[in-house]
Scaffold this active site. Structure first.
Site, PDB file in Angstrom:
ATOM      1  N   ARG A 115       0.935  -1.233   0.228  1.00  0.00           N
ATOM      2  CA  ARG A 115       0.134   0.163  -0.013  1.00  0.00           C
ATOM      3  C   ARG A 115       0.883   1.176  -0.153  1.00  0.00           C
ATOM      4  NH1 ARG A 115      -2.793   0.511   5.184  1.00  0.00           N
ATOM      5  NH2 ARG A 115      -1.046   2.123   5.527  1.00  0.00           N
ATOM      6  N   GLU A 138       4.444   7.213   2.795  1.00  0.00           N
ATOM      7  CA  GLU A 138       5.435   5.788   2.893  1.00  0.00           C
ATOM      8  C   GLU A 138       4.934   4.582   1.992  1.00  0.00           C
ATOM      9  OE1 GLU A 138       4.725   4.636   6.906  1.00  0.00           O
ATOM     10  OE2 GLU A 138       2.676   4.608   6.788  1.00  0.00           O
ATOM     11  N   ASN A 140       4.171   0.773   2.434  1.00  0.00           N
ATOM     12  CA  ASN A 140       3.805  -0.496   3.507  1.00  0.00           C
ATOM     13  C   ASN A 140       3.995  -1.737   2.525  1.00  0.00           C
ATOM     14  OD1 ASN A 140       2.695   0.801   6.071  1.00  0.00           O
ATOM     15  ND2 ASN A 140       1.703   1.945   4.362  1.00  0.00           N
ATOM     16  N   SER A 145      -3.588  -3.234   6.103  1.00  0.00           N
ATOM     17  CA  SER A 145      -5.055  -3.714   6.823  1.00  0.00           C
ATOM     18  C   SER A 145      -6.115  -3.030   6.251  1.00  0.00           C
ATOM     19  CB  SER A 145      -4.677  -3.768   8.544  1.00  0.00           C
ATOM     20  OG  SER A 145      -4.524  -2.105   8.570  1.00  0.00           O
ATOM     21  N   LYS A 300      11.753   2.854   6.005  1.00  0.00           N
ATOM     22  CA  LYS A 300      11.695   4.408   5.731  1.00  0.00           C
ATOM     23  C   LYS A 300      12.991   4.802   5.223  1.00  0.00           C
ATOM     24  CE  LYS A 300       7.639   4.788   7.763  1.00  0.00           C
ATOM     25  NZ  LYS A 300       7.621   3.505   8.336  1.00  0.00           N
ATOM     26  N   LYS A 358      10.828  10.123  11.753  1.00  0.00           N
ATOM     27  CA  LYS A 358      10.551   8.590  11.484  1.00  0.00           C
ATOM     28  C   LYS A 358      11.479   7.594  11.844  1.00  0.00           C
ATOM     29  CE  LYS A 358       6.896   9.548   8.039  1.00  0.00           C
ATOM     30  NZ  LYS A 358       6.522   9.065   6.748  1.00  0.00           N
ATOM     31  N   GLU A 362       6.375   0.162  11.515  1.00  0.00           N
ATOM     32  CA  GLU A 362       4.932   0.323  10.988  1.00  0.00           C
ATOM     33  C   GLU A 362       4.094   0.193  12.030  1.00  0.00           C
ATOM     34  OE1 GLU A 362       4.734   1.078   7.872  1.00  0.00           O
ATOM     35  OE2 GLU A 362       6.907   0.465   7.218  1.00  0.00           O
ATOM     36  N   GLY A 363       2.717   0.396  11.759  1.00  0.00           N
ATOM     37  CA  GLY A 363       1.709   0.285  12.569  1.00  0.00           C
ATOM     38  C   GLY A 363       1.238   1.534  13.377  1.00  0.00           C
ATOM     39  N   ARG A 445      -7.927   7.106   4.883  1.00  0.00           N
ATOM     40  CA  ARG A 445      -8.164   7.469   6.152  1.00  0.00           C
ATOM     41  C   ARG A 445      -8.069   8.820   6.283  1.00  0.00           C
ATOM     42  NH1 ARG A 445      -4.563   5.007   3.767  1.00  0.00           N
ATOM     43  NH2 ARG A 445      -2.775   5.368   5.096  1.00  0.00           N
TER      44      ARG A 445
END
Length: 483
Positions: A115, A138, A140, A145, A300, A358, A362-363, A445
């Site tokens: 993603r 970024e 992913n 998810s 990253k 950063k 992740e998450g 989002r």
């Protein structure tokens, strides 16, 4: 704009509509599945520039190709991550697994479910529309998810819009993200060549987002009759083993594909045993999604190095693809020890409001902004530990008015919001043959402008759909909103 949302009865109805569409999460960290509520959701889809959305979709195949090419370049990964693996234990552990299997990799397929995340920024060159530009946040490469929830969101928004805004145009693009994800997994399973084999979903012990994960599981069975077994890394330390041909066996079941919905955070590896079982799975003939090298390609640090002059040309041949990818880059800066890194530290400390610090995580909930950035960078700025971070230019999209419904409240308060658009990429290669490479849907989002982080899973952002309008119209709308 109609103010139907001020009526609590309308909000109750809308929340029931969300629940009936399966837009649900567990309501607490307790392992009791019957306790759940609706996920935070924008009840009105946010406007998004059509031209930028189309660019995000068009460039996804390029990013799929780029991730795969980076993952296969040992010299590049080793050089780019050399400073990070000295100071970041988590990345070091993933790199050790990559090194352990690199010369004896038994997995013939490479499956990427990626993603790419973007925000709307101000344009300074190619890829501009009405002064706006697509800026990548970024990439992913592990545990993408909420696609099981986003696949149902368009119908929810279409119902709300037709009922309360019947004369206003609505242009929500098709969003087959769940079907695309399942198709990628199913094609990798098919390449394994054994119908009795199953797909392993590696999960966390307590998962609020279980309904999203179950949607993937149910889609795989409904469309392909492929069974899924769910296990945590800790459970797999006891239940996983390799057969004589390096087939992965889990509690007596042969596994064709390992789909990670965990393993992206240090908390998923409480002991060395969890790292050991991840290595064991990487040594098997089952297809890992992601492989250790794909995991590393999504860090990253790699993102920052790829943004450097002339680096993309190492991996991409098509000049138009290179231009598309490069047009999305925001300002990215490394923190290597030396004069260049010192300059970046000084710049970020002097104007922390302009940047994001950063780590290689992740998450959600891991980045540093504003005063927290200043404190963290002051702590690590003079030591090699700083090399495990990157500094990114903070992207500041134009805000718009949003209406967010949450569990536990029958009121909706108009809020200034900004969005982060994710585009799913599906890539499957068997040896030298590319079997799949396509853009598979979106997830938008949205979060209040007062919040820095934006993860749905960490409870900050909400699910949203892009209502596509021309860039010039979008800019006029945002200007009216600010006034």
């Amino acid at each position: 704009m109609s103010e139907w949302w001020r009526d609590e009865a309308n909000i109750k109805t809308t929340k029931d509509l969300a629940a009936s569409h399966g837009l649900m999460v567990r309501s607490s960290r307790e392992p009791r599945e019957e306790r759940c509520g609706i996920v935070s959701v924008s009840i009105v889809p946010s406007k998004f520039p059509r031209e930028l959305y189309e660019l995000a979709c068009a460039v996804q195949k390029d990013f799929n190709t780029l991730v795969d090419a980076v993952s296969m370049d040992h010299d590049f990964l080793t050089t780019a991550l050399s400073s990070v693996i000295k100071t970041d234990n988590f990345t070091q552990q993933v790199f050790k697994i990559y090194e352990a299997v690199r010369l004896d990799n038994q997995q013939t397929c490479r499956l990427g479910l990626h993603r790419c995340d973007y925000m709307i920024g101000l344009g300074t060159g190619a890829g501009e529309w009405a002064g706006l530009a697509l800026r990548q946040v970024e990439i992913n490469t592990i545990s993408v998810s909420t696609l099981g929830l986003f696949s149902k969101l368009g119908d929810f928004h279409s119902y709300v819009h037709s009922r309360y805004y019947p004369v206003e145009p609505l242009q929500i693009p098709p969003n087959p993200c769940l079907q695309s994800l399942a198709h990628g997994l199913a094609c990798a399973w098919e390449q394994y060549g054994k119908k009795s084999a199953q797909i392993l979903m590696v999960v966390q012990d307590i998962e609020r987002n279980i309904f999203d994960q179950r949607a993937v599981e149910f889609e795989l069975w409904k469309r392909y009759k492929i069974a899924v077994v769910r296990k945590t890394l800790t459970e797999l330390t006891c239940d996983a083993s390799l057969g004589t041909l390096r087939e992965l066996m889990v509690s007596g079941t042969e596994i064709a594909v390992i789909y990670y919905r965990a393993g992206y955070t240090p908390q998923d590896y409480p002991t060395e045993k969890e790292w050991g079982v991840r290595l064991l799975m990487e040594q098997s003939i089952a297809t890992s999604c992601p492989s250790a090298s794909y995991h590393l390609a999504g860090t990253k640090r790699i993102q920052q190095v790829l943004a450097g002059p002339g680096v993309l040309e190492r991996f991409l041949v098509d000049p138009e693809a290179i231009q598309r990818v490069r047009s999305t880059f925001a300002g990215l800066f490394g923190l290597d020890m030396g004069p260049e890194g010192d300059t970046v530290v000084k710049m970020a400390l002097e104007t922390p409001e302009r940047f994001v610090l950063k780590p290689q995580r992740e998450g959600g909930g891991n980045n540093f902004f504003g005063e927290a950035l200043r404190e963290e960078l002051t702590r690590v700025g003079g030591s090699p530990e700083r090399e495990s971070y990157i500094v990114m230019e903070k992207i500041t999209p134009p805000p718009q008015l949003g209406l967010i419904a949450k569990a536990g409240s029958d009121k909706v308060i108009p809020t200034q919001v900004i969005g982060e658009l994710g585009i799913l990429g599906v890539y499957l290669r068997k040896e030298d043959e590319v079997i799949l490479n396509f853009e598979g849907g979106n997830n938008l989002r949205t979060k209040p402008t007062t919040m820095n982080e934006g993860g749905v899973a960490v409870g900050v952002a909400c699910l949203d759909s892009p209502n596509l309008i021309p860039a010039k119209e979008f800019l006029r709308y945002c200007i009216r909103n600010l006034n």
